[in-house]
Write a protein that holds these residues in place. Structure first.
Motif, PDB file in Angstrom:
ATOM      1  N   GLU A  90       0.805  -1.222   0.000  1.00 55.65           N
ATOM      2  CA  GLU A  90       0.000   0.000   0.000  1.00 55.65           C
ATOM      3  C   GLU A  90       0.834   1.267   0.000  1.00 55.65           C
ATOM      4  O   GLU A  90       0.361   2.312  -0.405  1.00 55.65           O
ATOM      5  N   GLU A  91       2.081   1.184   0.466  1.00 57.12           N
ATOM      6  CA  GLU A  91       2.876   2.421   0.401  1.00 57.12           C
ATOM      7  C   GLU A  91       3.348   2.706  -1.022  1.00 57.12           C
ATOM      8  O   GLU A  91       3.797   3.796  -1.308  1.00 57.12           O
ATOM      9  N   TRP A  92       3.171   1.751  -1.931  1.00 55.24           N
ATOM     10  CA  TRP A  92       3.604   1.944  -3.323  1.00 55.24           C
ATOM     11  C   TRP A  92       2.439   2.085  -4.301  1.00 55.24           C
ATOM     12  O   TRP A  92       2.606   2.688  -5.352  1.00 55.24           O
ATOM     13  N   PHE A  93       1.314   1.454  -4.012  1.00 54.74           N
ATOM     14  CA  PHE A  93       0.251   1.351  -5.024  1.00 54.74           C
ATOM     15  C   PHE A  93      -1.116   1.747  -4.485  1.00 54.74           C
ATOM     16  O   PHE A  93      -1.431   1.521  -3.320  1.00 54.74           O
ATOM     17  N   THR A  94      -1.936   2.281  -5.394  1.00 59.83           N
ATOM     18  CA  THR A  94      -3.370   2.411  -5.172  1.00 59.83           C
ATOM     19  C   THR A  94      -4.041   1.488  -6.178  1.00 59.83           C
ATOM     20  O   THR A  94      -3.801   1.605  -7.387  1.00 59.83           O
ATOM     21  N   VAL A  95      -4.843   0.557  -5.683  1.00 57.65           N
ATOM     22  CA  VAL A  95      -5.517  -0.372  -6.587  1.00 57.65           C
ATOM     23  C   VAL A  95      -6.767   0.293  -7.150  1.00 57.65           C
ATOM     24  O   VAL A  95      -7.555   0.888  -6.409  1.00 57.65           O
ATOM     25  N   ARG A  96      -6.917   0.244  -8.464  1.00 60.83           N
ATOM     26  CA  ARG A  96      -8.090   0.814  -9.141  1.00 60.83           C
ATOM     27  C   ARG A  96      -8.657  -0.257 -10.065  1.00 60.83           C
ATOM     28  O   ARG A  96      -8.167  -0.427 -11.185  1.00 60.83           O
ATOM     29  N   GLY A  97      -9.665  -1.003  -9.587  1.00 60.12           N
ATOM     30  CA  GLY A  97     -10.249  -2.085 -10.391  1.00 60.12           C
ATOM     31  C   GLY A  97      -9.201  -3.141 -10.685  1.00 60.12           C
ATOM     32  O   GLY A  97      -8.551  -3.671  -9.771  1.00 60.12           O
ATOM     33  N   THR A  98      -8.989  -3.441 -11.961  1.00 61.06           N
ATOM     34  CA  THR A  98      -8.002  -4.455 -12.351  1.00 61.06           C
ATOM     35  C   THR A  98      -6.602  -3.852 -12.503  1.00 61.06           C
ATOM     36  O   THR A  98      -5.694  -4.511 -13.005  1.00 61.06           O
ATOM     37  N   ASN A  99      -6.455  -2.593 -12.091  1.00 65.15           N
ATOM     38  CA  ASN A  99      -5.195  -1.865 -12.309  1.00 65.15           C
ATOM     39  C   ASN A  99      -4.567  -1.457 -10.976  1.00 65.15           C
ATOM     40  O   ASN A  99      -5.237  -1.373  -9.965  1.00 65.15           O
ATOM     41  N   ALA A 100      -3.275  -1.136 -11.021  1.00 66.64           N
ATOM     42  CA  ALA A 100      -2.587  -0.640  -9.825  1.00 66.64           C
ATOM     43  C   ALA A 100      -1.803   0.614 -10.202  1.00 66.64           C
ATOM     44  O   ALA A 100      -0.951   0.563 -11.103  1.00 66.64           O
ATOM     45  N   GLU A 101      -2.119   1.717  -9.535  1.00 68.81           N
ATOM     46  CA  GLU A 101      -1.438   2.982  -9.800  1.00 68.81           C
ATOM     47  C   GLU A 101      -0.253   3.146  -8.842  1.00 68.81           C
ATOM     48  O   GLU A 101      -0.388   2.941  -7.632  1.00 68.81           O
ATOM     49  N   THR A 102       0.897   3.535  -9.387  1.00 71.02           N
ATOM     50  CA  THR A 102       2.056   3.803  -8.532  1.00 71.02           C
ATOM     51  C   THR A 102       1.836   5.115  -7.793  1.00 71.02           C
ATOM     52  O   THR A 102       1.414   6.111  -8.382  1.00 71.02           O
ATOM     53  N   LYS A 103       2.117   5.112  -6.470  1.00 71.12           N
ATOM     54  CA  LYS A 103       2.071   6.369  -5.715  1.00 71.12           C
ATOM     55  C   LYS A 103       3.328   7.153  -6.053  1.00 71.12           C
ATOM     56  O   LYS A 103       4.444   6.626  -5.901  1.00 71.12           O
ATOM     57  N   ASP A 117       9.023  -3.770  -9.487  1.00 75.07           N
ATOM     58  CA  ASP A 117       8.047  -4.050  -8.420  1.00 75.07           C
ATOM     59  C   ASP A 117       7.250  -2.802  -8.017  1.00 75.07           C
ATOM     60  O   ASP A 117       6.283  -2.911  -7.274  1.00 75.07           O
ATOM     61  N   ARG A 118       7.639  -1.604  -8.506  1.00 73.78           N
ATOM     62  CA  ARG A 118       6.852  -0.387  -8.227  1.00 73.78           C
ATOM     63  C   ARG A 118       6.163   0.143  -9.479  1.00 73.78           C
ATOM     64  O   ARG A 118       5.547   1.209  -9.442  1.00 73.78           O
ATOM     65  N   PHE A 119       6.323  -0.530 -10.598  1.00 77.16           N
ATOM     66  CA  PHE A 119       5.804  -0.044 -11.879  1.00 77.16           C
ATOM     67  C   PHE A 119       4.299  -0.241 -11.932  1.00 77.16           C
ATOM     68  O   PHE A 119       3.792  -1.314 -11.604  1.00 77.16           O
ATOM     69  N   PHE A 120       3.555   0.778 -12.370  1.00 76.31           N
ATOM     70  CA  PHE A 120       2.093   0.669 -12.425  1.00 76.31           C
ATOM     71  C   PHE A 120       1.672  -0.478 -13.346  1.00 76.31           C
ATOM     72  O   PHE A 120       2.425  -0.862 -14.256  1.00 76.31           O
ATOM     73  N   VAL A 121       0.482  -0.999 -13.113  1.00 77.72           N
ATOM     74  CA  VAL A 121      -0.057  -2.065 -13.971  1.00 77.72           C
ATOM     75  C   VAL A 121      -1.414  -1.627 -14.499  1.00 77.72           C
ATOM     76  O   VAL A 121      -2.289  -1.209 -13.732  1.00 77.72           O
ATOM     77  N   PRO A 337       3.016  12.831  -1.312  1.00 80.27           N
ATOM     78  CA  PRO A 337       1.599  12.472  -1.242  1.00 80.27           C
ATOM     79  C   PRO A 337       0.734  13.724  -1.382  1.00 80.27           C
ATOM     80  O   PRO A 337       1.190  14.833  -1.098  1.00 80.27           O
ATOM     81  N   TRP A 338      -0.467  13.534  -1.808  1.00 77.42           N
ATOM     82  CA  TRP A 338      -1.466  14.606  -1.819  1.00 77.42           C
ATOM     83  C   TRP A 338      -1.702  15.034  -0.372  1.00 77.42           C
ATOM     84  O   TRP A 338      -1.720  14.182   0.511  1.00 77.42           O
ATOM     85  N   ASP A 339      -1.831  16.298  -0.098  1.00 80.74           N
ATOM     86  CA  ASP A 339      -2.062  16.792   1.269  1.00 80.74           C
ATOM     87  C   ASP A 339      -0.934  16.401   2.222  1.00 80.74           C
ATOM     88  O   ASP A 339      -1.168  16.195   3.422  1.00 80.74           O
ATOM     89  N   ALA A 340       0.293  16.313   1.700  1.00 85.40           N
ATOM     90  CA  ALA A 340       1.437  15.994   2.571  1.00 85.40           C
ATOM     91  C   ALA A 340       1.591  17.092   3.623  1.00 85.40           C
ATOM     92  O   ALA A 340       1.263  18.255   3.368  1.00 85.40           O
ATOM     93  N   THR A 341       2.091  16.714   4.792  1.00 87.34           N
ATOM     94  CA  THR A 341       2.412  17.742   5.785  1.00 87.34           C
ATOM     95  C   THR A 341       3.925  17.903   5.845  1.00 87.34           C
ATOM     96  O   THR A 341       4.675  16.927   5.765  1.00 87.34           O
TER      97      THR A 341
END
Ligand code: MTE
Length: 441
Positions: A90-103, A117-121, A337-341
């Motif tokens: 989870e620190e690397w990817f956001t799962v979107r349906g059948t896909n995985a977005e790299t953070k 291993d961090r490349f989006f799918v 990250p979005w909204d990083a502090t």
């Protein structure tokens, strides 16, 4: 031993995957479902004519039901996407349906090339795990001089002259959610932020070389690679067949590769093992994974992926839709990250990446005050076509409160990211400067 070293061996891959993922907290039940979705439990490699797969990833005709949702067990370490083989921490990817977005924050410090291993799918269906020793590529069609199809094994391809190049793969819809969050427009499709992109070193043989050996006719105009993954069924139940998209011969003979290595290792299953098409600078759909068949034609070729999808539709676009999309556009992203502090009053080093499908990125300007003032970021890579540049800049937020960071790239064609992107119904080619919110505390 790395995943790619094991990729040729289905049994050992299964052991590796199960062991590694369990260590990250995936329950055995979920692991078995994941393996089934990936075809790892099937006796034979997935081939053309393999069962169709529903767009939502929930069902497949042969019972290779996809795993979905979050992995059970551990401390929210690994997510599960239907049909993706590799672990998705989870620190690397956001799962979107059948896909995985790299953070994008996960790319900080990773170098020019994105680790596999961090490349989006981006999978329309599910990753088929193919046996490289049984794999063949068929080149056929009336654009060949001979009437008979020509077949290549992986060893045949490896005997041909080798080409290595760095190139990004990016989904045409990367940044799609920003049409809504930044411009208030509704669009359809996977709601990527900016992480449907990665850059790797690809190694393989030029498609031009393979076409030449297959007996390319001077009358050929188009080539259409087809993937060996399952047929794609849309949400309304229409079976569109195997993922395939034509390329004009001019591009096919230019810089397109049939890649069998990614970052010095055999292609991992999720990225097209054993061989994928790599079309530098073009939208990701052109880079067909798990390629098994290439049609060469004396007439223009069509598939849903150059007629219904991957064109610009809507108000302000050409009547009836634009020509099929080819080159990627220009984008920048912060490795935050979005909204990083961040700590107010402290010195920070902001890092990010910019890339363009038209030319190399030559300049990046950054604003830390919502666009009122801009200064030039330091580039860490020489401008290179079809690749990205890493950049950095210093920043000291003087007081606590919200800040808006912006990065704006200019490429060697002289194009600069605009303030807004003209909308299109399917949300392709977002290129506007992104307003990235952070908070100093
Ligand atoms: N090829 C096949 N056979 N099936 C697919 O679903 N997805 C395409 C392309 N090639 C796809 C495919 C899309 S839309 C993109 S953006 C890239 O693969 C993603 O490549 P990656 O998953 O290696 O990052």
């Amino acid at each position: 031993m790395s995943l790619s070293e094991l990729a040729y061996d289905r049994r050992r891959l299964r052991q590796w995957l199960a062991g590694d993922a369990r260590a990250d907290g995936v329950a055995r039940r979920d692991m078995l479902r994941l393996l089934a979705a990936a075809g790892l439990t099937a006796a034979a490699p997935v081939a053309l004519g393999s069962p169709a797969f529903a767009a939502d990833g929930t069902a497949a005709a042969d019972g290779t039901a996809a795993a979905g949702g979050r992995a059970a067990g551990g401390a929210s370490a690994v997510a599960v996407a239907p049909g993706i083989v590799k672990p998705l921490p989870e620190e690397w990817f956001t799962v979107r349906g059948t896909n995985a977005e790299t953070k994008f924050a996960a790319l900080a410090g990773t170098g020019l090339h994105t680790p596999a291993d961090r490349f989006f799918v981006r999978n329309h269906t599910a990753t088929p795990v193919l046996d490289a020793r049984a794999w063949t590529l068929t080149v056929r069609g009336d654009g060949l001089r001979g009437a008979r199809p020509v077949t290549f094994t992986l060893d045949d391809l490896k005997r041909l002259p080798v080409t290595t190049r760095t190139a990004f793969v990016e989904c045409a819809g990367n940044g799609r959610s920003l049409f809504t969050t930044q411009q208030g427009q509704s669009v359809t499709g996977t709601a990527w932020t900016l992480g449907a992109v990665g850059t790797a070193e690809w190694r393989g043989v030029r498609l031009a070389e393979v076409l030449r050996r297959a007996g390319l006719s001077h009358r050929a105009v188009d080539v259409m690679p087809t993937g060996l993954d399952a047929e794609y069924v849309t949400a309304d139940g229409t079976n569109l067949g195997h993922v395939r998209r034509p390329l004009p011969l001019s591009k096919a003979l230019d810089d397109v590769l049939l890649a069998y290595e990614m970052n010095g290792e055999p292609l991992p299953p999720d990225h097209g093992h054993p061989v994928r098409v790599l079309v530098p600078s073009w939208i990701g759909i052109a880079s067909v994974k798990w390629v098994g068949d290439i049609e060469v034609s004396t007439r223009p070729l069509y598939s849903p992926w150059n007629t219904d999808f991957y064109r610009l539709f809507g108000d302000g676009q050409p009547a009836g839709g634009s020509a099929p999309l080819t080159r990627q556009t220009l984008k920048s992203a912060f490795e935050l990250p979005w909204d990083a502090t961040v700590a107010a009053g402290a010195e920070h080093r902001l890092t990010g990446r910019s890339w363009s499908g038209a030319g190399a990125v030559a300049r990046v300007d950054v604003s830390t005050d919502g666009g009122a003032h801009w200064h030039r970021a330091r580039l860490h890579d020489a401008p290179r076509r079809a690749s990205w540049v890493r950049w950095s800049t210093g920043w000291r937020p003087s007081a606590p409160g919200p800040y808006t960071l912006l990065a704006r790239a200019t490429d060697t064609t002289g194009r600069t990211q605009p303030d807004r992107t003209a909308p299109n119904t399917q949300g392709y080619l977002f290129d506007a400067v992104v307003r990235h919110p952070v908070r100093a505390v």
